[in-house]
Design an enzyme around this catalytic site. Sequence first.
Site, PDB file in Angstrom:
ATOM      1  N   ASN A   7       0.880  -1.166   0.000  1.00 27.47           N
ATOM      2  CA  ASN A   7       0.000   0.000   0.000  1.00 27.47           C
ATOM      3  C   ASN A   7       0.921   1.221   0.000  1.00 27.47           C
ATOM      4  O   ASN A   7       1.515   1.561   1.014  1.00 27.47           O
ATOM      5  CB  ASN A   7      -0.884  -0.045   1.255  1.00 27.47           C
ATOM      6  CG  ASN A   7      -1.806   1.152   1.358  1.00 27.47           C
ATOM      7  OD1 ASN A   7      -1.735   2.071   0.543  1.00 27.47           O
ATOM      8  ND2 ASN A   7      -2.657   1.145   2.361  1.00 27.47           N
ATOM      9  N   ARG A  98      -2.739  -2.116  -3.335  1.00 23.33           N
ATOM     10  CA  ARG A  98      -3.896  -1.245  -3.167  1.00 23.33           C
ATOM     11  C   ARG A  98      -3.749  -0.123  -4.199  1.00 23.33           C
ATOM     12  O   ARG A  98      -2.729   0.569  -4.239  1.00 23.33           O
ATOM     13  CB  ARG A  98      -3.889  -0.634  -1.769  1.00 23.33           C
ATOM     14  CG  ARG A  98      -4.947   0.419  -1.635  1.00 23.33           C
ATOM     15  CD  ARG A  98      -4.965   1.001  -0.246  1.00 23.33           C
ATOM     16  NE  ARG A  98      -6.001   1.997  -0.148  1.00 23.33           N
ATOM     17  CZ  ARG A  98      -5.808   3.238   0.291  1.00 23.33           C
ATOM     18  NH1 ARG A  98      -4.624   3.630   0.671  1.00 23.33           N
ATOM     19  NH2 ARG A  98      -6.815   4.081   0.348  1.00 23.33           N
ATOM     20  N   HIS A 188     -12.453   3.885   0.060  1.00 19.83           N
ATOM     21  CA  HIS A 188     -12.498   2.953   1.198  1.00 19.83           C
ATOM     22  C   HIS A 188     -13.276   1.685   0.843  1.00 19.83           C
ATOM     23  O   HIS A 188     -13.734   0.970   1.737  1.00 19.83           O
ATOM     24  CB  HIS A 188     -13.211   3.573   2.428  1.00 19.83           C
ATOM     25  CG  HIS A 188     -12.385   4.526   3.225  1.00 19.83           C
ATOM     26  ND1 HIS A 188     -12.956   5.443   4.072  1.00 19.83           N
ATOM     27  CD2 HIS A 188     -11.042   4.691   3.328  1.00 19.83           C
ATOM     28  CE1 HIS A 188     -11.996   6.148   4.665  1.00 19.83           C
ATOM     29  NE2 HIS A 188     -10.832   5.718   4.221  1.00 19.83           N
ATOM     30  N   ARG A 249     -10.069  16.593   6.877  1.00 23.79           N
ATOM     31  CA  ARG A 249     -10.937  16.959   5.751  1.00 23.79           C
ATOM     32  C   ARG A 249     -12.287  17.432   6.267  1.00 23.79           C
ATOM     33  O   ARG A 249     -12.825  16.872   7.226  1.00 23.79           O
ATOM     34  CB  ARG A 249     -11.159  15.767   4.822  1.00 23.79           C
ATOM     35  CG  ARG A 249      -9.923  15.288   4.120  1.00 23.79           C
ATOM     36  CD  ARG A 249     -10.286  14.281   3.021  1.00 23.79           C
ATOM     37  NE  ARG A 249      -9.115  13.561   2.581  1.00 23.79           N
ATOM     38  CZ  ARG A 249      -8.956  12.245   2.697  1.00 23.79           C
ATOM     39  NH1 ARG A 249      -9.903  11.496   3.215  1.00 23.79           N
ATOM     40  NH2 ARG A 249      -7.854  11.674   2.265  1.00 23.79           N
ATOM     41  N   GLU A 395      -8.119  -4.549   5.369  1.00 26.57           N
ATOM     42  CA  GLU A 395      -7.987  -4.357   3.919  1.00 26.57           C
ATOM     43  C   GLU A 395      -6.878  -5.230   3.339  1.00 26.57           C
ATOM     44  O   GLU A 395      -7.010  -5.765   2.245  1.00 26.57           O
ATOM     45  CB  GLU A 395      -7.690  -2.880   3.628  1.00 26.57           C
ATOM     46  CG  GLU A 395      -8.848  -1.982   4.019  1.00 26.57           C
ATOM     47  CD  GLU A 395      -8.464  -0.518   4.055  1.00 26.57           C
ATOM     48  OE1 GLU A 395      -8.476   0.099   2.990  1.00 26.57           O
ATOM     49  OE2 GLU A 395      -8.149  -0.003   5.138  1.00 26.57           O
TER      50      GLU A 395
END
Length: 413
Positions: A7, A98, A188, A249, A395
């Site tokens: 990743n 990923r 996600h 964010r 993940e």
Amino acid sequence: MNILVLNVGSATLKFQVVVTDAERIATDRDERLIRGQIERIGGESIITIRGADGASRRHTAPLRDLRAAVEWLVGFVSSDESGTGLTSRGELHAVGHRVVHGGERFRRSVAIDSGVLHGIEETIELAPLHNPHNLRGIEAARAALGSGVPQVAVFDTAFHHTLPEHAFLYAIPYPLYRRHKVRRYGFHGTSHRSIAHRWRTLTARDRADVRIVTLHLGNGCSACAIRGGESIDTSMGFTPLEGLVMGTRSGDIDAALLDYIAAKEGLTLPQVEALLNNQSGLLGISGLTNDMRDLLAEAHENQDRRATLAIEIFCYRARKYVGAYLAALGGADAIVFAGGIGENSPEIRRRICDGLQWAGVHVDETANDALVDGKEGRFSTEASSLAAWVVPTDEELLIARDTFRVISGIEPT
Ligand code: ADP
């Protein structure tokens, strides 16, 4: 099959080596040989390694770029020193990556060939901050392991390809979608899919019976409405900026604010966008930190007003999305929490569920308090008609399993 999962971020590389195959997937017995991350690539890099025994170690090495980092990593994991039991690079059978953005083209995980590389390149304009790093990771892995080792791309957007048009289109002139692919993609996806899959394993349900709202609450945060095992709506949009309040964010805002803030503060539009991505959310409201642990401590120990407010806005927005998704789904069987905050903060879970009693969720405080540090389980009372769960996201495991399945031509379940 030993699978290296990568990743790749801007200056960080997270990795794992997972042993998986059809039998291990069926019995949930995949094995993790090693995991860790390499930070500060481009200088004196810091490498944090966690072995299968859970013990953590730190190394440093001068790694000038991503290629050097992957080369170091491949050498390390196949050495005696790593404790993986691997003795040569040849024992790494495949690499799973990923990849953040798959656009409209990639609806599932795929084996990487030149056509796929080209497709990921074409998506760069949709994800200029992420896809270039992912591409460099693929090149670096090929350089370290040779082109004979299969590589698979697992896209963050893919799980959301089932969003119906009415959920993925913005109410702006339709030709903007046709001409520039302006639409909601959602992110996600690997996490929401992992959570949904684990939840249905824990509750012994078929995929078609999964009707839940998943909340991935980490530094980035998103909600997903899942019906029949498929994503039908999600809170992130064209980019990961839309939706919930996150660490830095803003989540949803009025688009007219961009121009207004730019004019008032003397900023360019890209600077305002950076402000919304990097200086907003929990950090922006509190003026202190994007770390939920520290905000909770400030709120409780020092009664800091803005830390308290940041937490309140965070929970309120999450609760609103749960309400919206219950409506989108026509009711659900569970709300499922994951991510650093979702998996570790009973207080935030309780505050999001508080006010959802009308929907049938009643928190069992003891069960809620016990669910921390990677534990999984239900924390709503028996009498709740809408259950609340914690199911830690994984993940990397899903990327490893998809990599095995793609290479072996097996359909994911
Ligand atoms: P990322 O999205 O970067 O993968 P994580 O999923 O690791 O991030 O989540 C990071 C967030 O989880 C941070 O805000 C951190 O404060 C929060 N977190 C971790 N542990 C706790 C805890 N015990 N209580 C509250 N928040 C926590």
